[in-house]
Design an enzyme around this catalytic site. Structure first.
Site, short mmCIF file in Angstrom:
data_model
loop_
_atom_site.label_atom_id
_atom_site.label_comp_id
_atom_site.label_asym_id
_atom_site.label_seq_id
_atom_site.Cartn_x
_atom_site.Cartn_y
_atom_site.Cartn_z
CG HIS A 268 41.46 19.21 3.59
ND1 HIS A 268 41.95 17.93 3.61
CD2 HIS A 268 41.59 19.66 2.31
CE1 HIS A 268 42.36 17.61 2.38
NE2 HIS A 268 42.17 18.63 1.58
CD GLU A 313 43.21 16.10 -1.27
OE1 GLU A 313 43.15 15.91 -0.05
OE2 GLU A 313 43.14 17.23 -1.78
CB SER A 333 42.71 17.43 7.44
OG SER A 333 42.22 16.83 6.25
FE LIG Z 1 42.66 18.63 -0.44
#
Ligand SMILES: [Fe+2]
Length: 414
Positions: A268, A313, A333
């Site tokens: 990630h 995010e 991710s």
């Molecule tokens: Fe993050």
């Protein structure tokens, strides 16, 4: 036009450094349609033989123009009696006045070295974490926690020995995600992801080494990776961003769930965050969130975390033709989140920090709501506008040469 009184005060004024101890900063708000009120305040200062050395103003509210303007004045204060007298008289004009130097604000890091002292912890895995019943996985997480705690920002990051199982999980993640990017990722991401591949920083058969990733990122935007297991406080995490420091995990997600990780892992961080942090405009946007968090009240920290989550995010970017691309690291991710975010199911809204700050996110689930921006300059300007309305008694800026935070006014807790 400057009033005559204001011009008289400012004609010999220079900005005084905040370290001078016989200085005071007063903050007061003058409502709209009160002509002459600023003159009265300034005349009061003059009548008490106090020297005004700096004045600045900003809208009291970006939502309600009727609230007028908030002013901050720096004055030399040879004695407290004069200051007290001035405050009493200013209160008669504008209702209230705050002596900024007397305010307590939550402690925040001022120097780069302060960040190394932040508390971090190895958080027990929640019962719904795919690795919660796997003692080997938990033991490995603890090992990574120890490695992270021993890292400092001034030292070269260590080379990590990943196991064959972890490398296998990385390969699964990489093979699933990399073919998708050309279609779904924003152009800034694609450019830097490709560059990282070309430089051998992201490789198919090897988990990326944090030291190599860190060197690359430092050279691109000055952002630096700080290995962590988990930060103890959201405030600390956000404060790091003000220094262009990005807290980064080192462990690999559990092998049983390669397509979605409920907590951040090395895949990630490196695939999702780093290519975006390597973009100069985006890096400035991220740092704005960090600067806004310095000395912010606790409820404001929670709002800033919402803004961080909905942009850094899971943020989307949409061009004028309505093409939806991804820039949020969590989506980039996660195969599952890519499929979900770009489906017809979630609600989409244009990024508005004043609204998004009040919507609590759910870290463990796929999201029902995504916010999109037109470009990162727009996102940064909106974020700056939001930050300017925070009720903080000072402005903070980052000095990239000294690697320290400069503040416009003294506050008590330092
Ligand atoms: Fe993050």
């Amino acid at each position: 036009m400057l009033s005559r009184a204001l011009f008289r005060f400012m004609s010999s004024a220079t900005k005084a450094p905040f370290e001078i101890t016989d200085m005071a900063a007063l903050m007061f708000t003058l409502p709209k349609n009160t002509p002459g009120s600023l003159n009265q305040v300034l005349q009061t200062i003059l009548d008490n033989n106090l020297n005004l050395v700096h004045i600045e103003s900003r809208p009291a509210s970006l939502i309600d123009a009727d609230k007028g303007f908030t002013f901050i004045v720096d004055i030399e204060t040879p004695n407290n009696n004069s200051l007290e007298n001035v405050c009493k008289k200013i209160k008669k004009v504008c209702g209230d006045v705050t002596v900024l130097g007397s305010l307590d604000v939550p402690l925040f890091p001022r120097r780069f070295s302060d960040i190394d002292g932040m508390q971090q912890l190895v958080r027990p895995l929640h019962h719904d974490h795919p690795g919660s019943m796997d003692p080997n996985y938990w033991a490995r997480r603890q090992e990574f926690g120890i490695i992270a705690k021993n890292c400092t920002l001034s030292q070269e990051l260590p080379r990590i020995q990943y196991t064959s199982d972890e490398t296998q999980t990385w390969q699964t993640v990489y093979h699933a995600l990399s073919p998708l990017y050309k279609k779904i990722a924003c152009s800034e991401f694609l450019l830097n992801f490709k560059e990282m591949e070309n430089k051998g920083i992201i490789k198919e058969n090897e988990v990326p080494q944090i030291a190599e990733v860190n060197r690359y990122l430092l050279g691109k935007t000055g952002f630096q990776l700080k290995p962590i297991s988990a930060m103890e406080k959201d405030r600390d995490f956000l404060n790091c961003l003000a220094f262009r420091v990005f807290p980064t995990t080192l462990h690999m997600r559990h092998h049983s769930h390669p397509y979605f990780s409920i907590d951040p892992d090395i895949a990630h961080e490196v695939i999702g965050h780093v290519p975006m942090l390597a973009d100069p405009e985006f890096a400035e946007f991220v740092q704005e969130i960090g600067l806004a968090s310095l000395g912010a009240a606790e409820e404001e920290i929670q709002k800033l975390m919402n803004l961080y989550f909905y942009s850094i995010e899971i943020g989307l970017i949409m061009n004028s033709e309505g093409d939806r691309k991804v820039y949020g690291a969590r989506i980039l991710s996660s195969v599952d989140e890519i499929n979900h975010a770009l489906s017809i199911h979630p609600e989409l809204r244009h990024f508005d920090p004043f609204q998004a700050c009040n919507v609590k996110y759910h870290r463990k689930d796929l999201q029902g709501l995504y916010w999109f921006c037109s470009d990162f300059r727009e996102a940064k300007v909106l974020m700056q506008r939001y930050a300017s309305t925070l009720q903080k008694p000072f402005n903070a800026t980052y000095d990239r040469v000294q690697k320290s935070i400069k503040v416009s006014h003294k506050v008590k807790s330092w």
